[in-house]
Design a protein around this motif. Structure first.
Motif, short mmCIF file in Angstrom:
data_model
loop_
_atom_site.label_atom_id
_atom_site.label_comp_id
_atom_site.label_asym_id
_atom_site.label_seq_id
_atom_site.Cartn_x
_atom_site.Cartn_y
_atom_site.Cartn_z
N THR A 9 0.83 -1.21 0.00
CA THR A 9 0.00 0.00 0.00
C THR A 9 0.86 1.25 0.00
OG1 THR A 9 -1.82 -1.15 1.10
CG2 THR A 9 -1.80 1.26 1.25
N GLN A 13 1.22 4.28 -2.79
CA GLN A 13 1.12 5.70 -2.46
C GLN A 13 2.32 6.47 -3.01
OE1 GLN A 13 0.69 5.46 1.79
NE2 GLN A 13 -1.55 5.36 1.68
N LYS A 16 1.95 7.30 -6.43
CA LYS A 16 0.81 8.19 -6.62
C LYS A 16 -0.35 7.50 -7.36
CE LYS A 16 3.53 12.41 -6.28
NZ LYS A 16 4.32 11.87 -5.25
N LEU A 18 -2.30 5.58 -5.48
CA LEU A 18 -3.25 5.44 -4.38
C LEU A 18 -3.14 6.65 -3.46
CD1 LEU A 18 -5.19 3.32 -3.11
CD2 LEU A 18 -3.24 2.51 -1.82
N ALA A 19 -4.25 7.27 -3.15
CA ALA A 19 -4.26 8.38 -2.20
C ALA A 19 -4.33 7.83 -0.78
CB ALA A 19 -5.44 9.29 -2.48
N GLY A 21 -5.49 6.76 2.66
CA GLY A 21 -6.80 6.35 3.16
C GLY A 21 -7.61 5.51 2.19
N GLN A 22 -7.16 5.41 0.94
CA GLN A 22 -7.87 4.59 -0.04
C GLN A 22 -7.35 3.16 -0.01
OE1 GLN A 22 -7.20 6.52 -3.81
NE2 GLN A 22 -9.20 7.50 -3.74
N SER A 23 -8.18 2.25 -0.46
CA SER A 23 -7.76 0.85 -0.62
C SER A 23 -7.35 0.64 -2.07
CB SER A 23 -8.90 -0.09 -0.27
OG SER A 23 -9.25 0.04 1.08
N PRO A 24 -6.29 -0.13 -2.28
CA PRO A 24 -5.86 -0.37 -3.66
C PRO A 24 -6.79 -1.31 -4.40
CG PRO A 24 -4.51 -1.64 -2.13
CD PRO A 24 -5.42 -0.78 -1.30
N SER A 25 -6.83 -1.17 -5.72
CA SER A 25 -7.59 -2.13 -6.52
C SER A 25 -6.84 -3.46 -6.47
CB SER A 25 -7.72 -1.66 -7.97
OG SER A 25 -6.46 -1.78 -8.63
N ASP A 28 -3.90 -3.49 -9.07
CA ASP A 28 -2.74 -2.69 -8.68
C ASP A 28 -1.99 -3.36 -7.54
OD1 ASP A 28 -3.44 -0.84 -10.58
OD2 ASP A 28 -4.26 0.62 -9.16
N TYR A 29 -2.74 -3.85 -6.57
CA TYR A 29 -2.12 -4.52 -5.42
C TYR A 29 -1.30 -5.72 -5.89
CZ TYR A 29 -1.51 -6.86 -0.95
OH TYR A 29 -0.95 -7.45 0.15
#
Length: 117
Positions: A9, A13, A16, A18-19, A21-25, A28-29
């Motif tokens: 995660t 971030q 850039k 993932l912002a 507080g967001q969860s990754p797709s 992407d993860y």
């Protein structure tokens, strides 16, 4: 200690993707997650940072390892540049230097554990 999930995660971030507080797709993860072992193994092979359990990452090395992971995954996200102030190569060298310092501090000065038979 930080987890592998937290490492992936944080790398996202840094990219850039993932912002905060967001969860990754899931996609992407998985892309970054697939790079965890190869990156940690490479750092260990080159005596930068010892490869350990990717689910137990020491807090003091967490950010540096996330940067290394982000750099390794950058091209997969069309983000060739991680940090606007440094090239990826400069950032990688700086990060690896810091990891070597952490390793030296961690490994030196600790008593040797001896097994008595």
């Amino acid at each position: 200690m930080k987890s592998r999930e937290q490492l992936v995660t944080r790398a996202l971030q840094k990219l850039k993707v993932l912002a905060a507080g967001q969860s990754p797709s899931a996609e992407d993860y998985q892309v970054v997650n697939d790079d965890v072992e190869p990156v940690l193994s490479d750092l260990s092979t080159r005596n930068v940072y010892p490869f350990g359990d990717p689910d137990q990452i020491e807090d003091n090395a967490f950010v540096q390892l996330a940067i290394c992971l982000a750099i390794a995954s950058a091209n997969d996200f069309g983000s060739p540049q991680i940090d606007s102030g440094l090239s990826n190569e400069q950032l990688r060298l700086s990060t690896e230097s810091r990891l070597r310092e952490l390793t030296a501090q961690t490994l030196s000065g600790q008593p040797l554990q001896v097994d008595y038979f």
